[in-house]
Design an enzyme around this catalytic site. Sequence first.
Site, PDB file in Angstrom:
ATOM      1  CG  ASP A   1      69.244  19.788  -2.702  1.00  0.00           C
ATOM      2  OD1 ASP A   1      68.320  19.989  -3.497  1.00  0.00           O
ATOM      3  OD2 ASP A   1      70.446  19.827  -3.036  1.00  0.00           O
TER       4      ASP A   1
ATOM      5  CG  HIS B   1      69.547  22.987  -4.630  1.00  0.00           C
ATOM      6  ND1 HIS B   1      70.199  21.838  -5.000  1.00  0.00           N
ATOM      7  CD2 HIS B   1      69.650  23.833  -5.693  1.00  0.00           C
ATOM      8  CE1 HIS B   1      70.673  21.971  -6.225  1.00  0.00           C
ATOM      9  NE2 HIS B   1      70.354  23.185  -6.668  1.00  0.00           N
TER      10      HIS B   1
ATOM     11  CB  SER C   1      73.051  22.964  -8.840  1.00  0.00           C
ATOM     12  OG  SER C   1      71.701  22.697  -9.103  1.00  0.00           O
TER      13      SER C   1
END
Length: 312
Positions: A255, A285, A158
């Site tokens: 996501d 995610h 991320s």
Amino acid sequence: MPIDPQVEKVLQRMAKAGGPPLHTMSVAEMRATQGVLQHTFGGPIIDMAEVKDVAADGPAGPIRLRLYTPHGVDDTGPAIIYLHGGGWVLGTLDTADTLCRRMADTARCRIVSVDYRLAPENPFPAGPEDAIAATRWIGAHAGELGIDANRIAIAGDSAGGSLAAVTTRALREDTPKIAFQVLLYPATDNSEASNARPSRITNAKAPPITLEDMIALVRNYLPDAEAGLDWRASPLLAEDHHGLPPALIVTGGHDPLLDDGAAYAQKLRDAGVEVLHRHFPGQVHGFMELGGVVDAVGEVMETIALLARQRF
């Protein structure tokens, strides 16, 4: 494709537990909830031969590092530098601990986890500055850490995936030379225009991290909209991606950042960079935090291990 049934069970448990949406919380409240997914669903704490905290020299003072050495590795061997996720606001060495142990054990190499500065106390560009400085320091002190300076890779998830991409590009013609990069559902575009990307619209309400949550985190990180156009905040927007090391890019179908990862994979390919894009249509995610219950996590770890064997 529907959400992976293994993930769906986790989401149902989270929904039953309740709690306010992340974007409605203060930063202190957000941080009080961090690590819950990994601690609850991350799987066993894998034993290491050694886990040692050290400090790198940083632009604003020492940067804490955590060095993981799995059982049975050589005295001096390869290493993967790891940058945790959390929207540049959340995340610690502890919240990344379970994942780093598993990566060290599966890839059979040392992992160096980096505790870079977080916003809003330290907004952009503090995070990239620390990631780059820590990587340079690790390369310069590799021998002291039991690391072969010629066999260093970098990974992140991320926000950490964004920092890994930025660090790799910043050190393209510098040392240490990065052997490969692993970008797990990376945030590669923080410009205001990025929120019009199809996956951000289609997956805007997808749990566990919605688009509103992500926007709230980014607002803490970037001092103004102009900063989102800086390639250190949005590596996708860099003018030149030639000469970068091979990349493994992992994306999930549910996501909001799916298009960030896919677009960066294509950008690297267009620049002649070798890219392996592993897409998991049923994943959300942050799914790498669910290693104790989601089989796809093991698949990603095995792919990283294969890449390590090939590139190290």
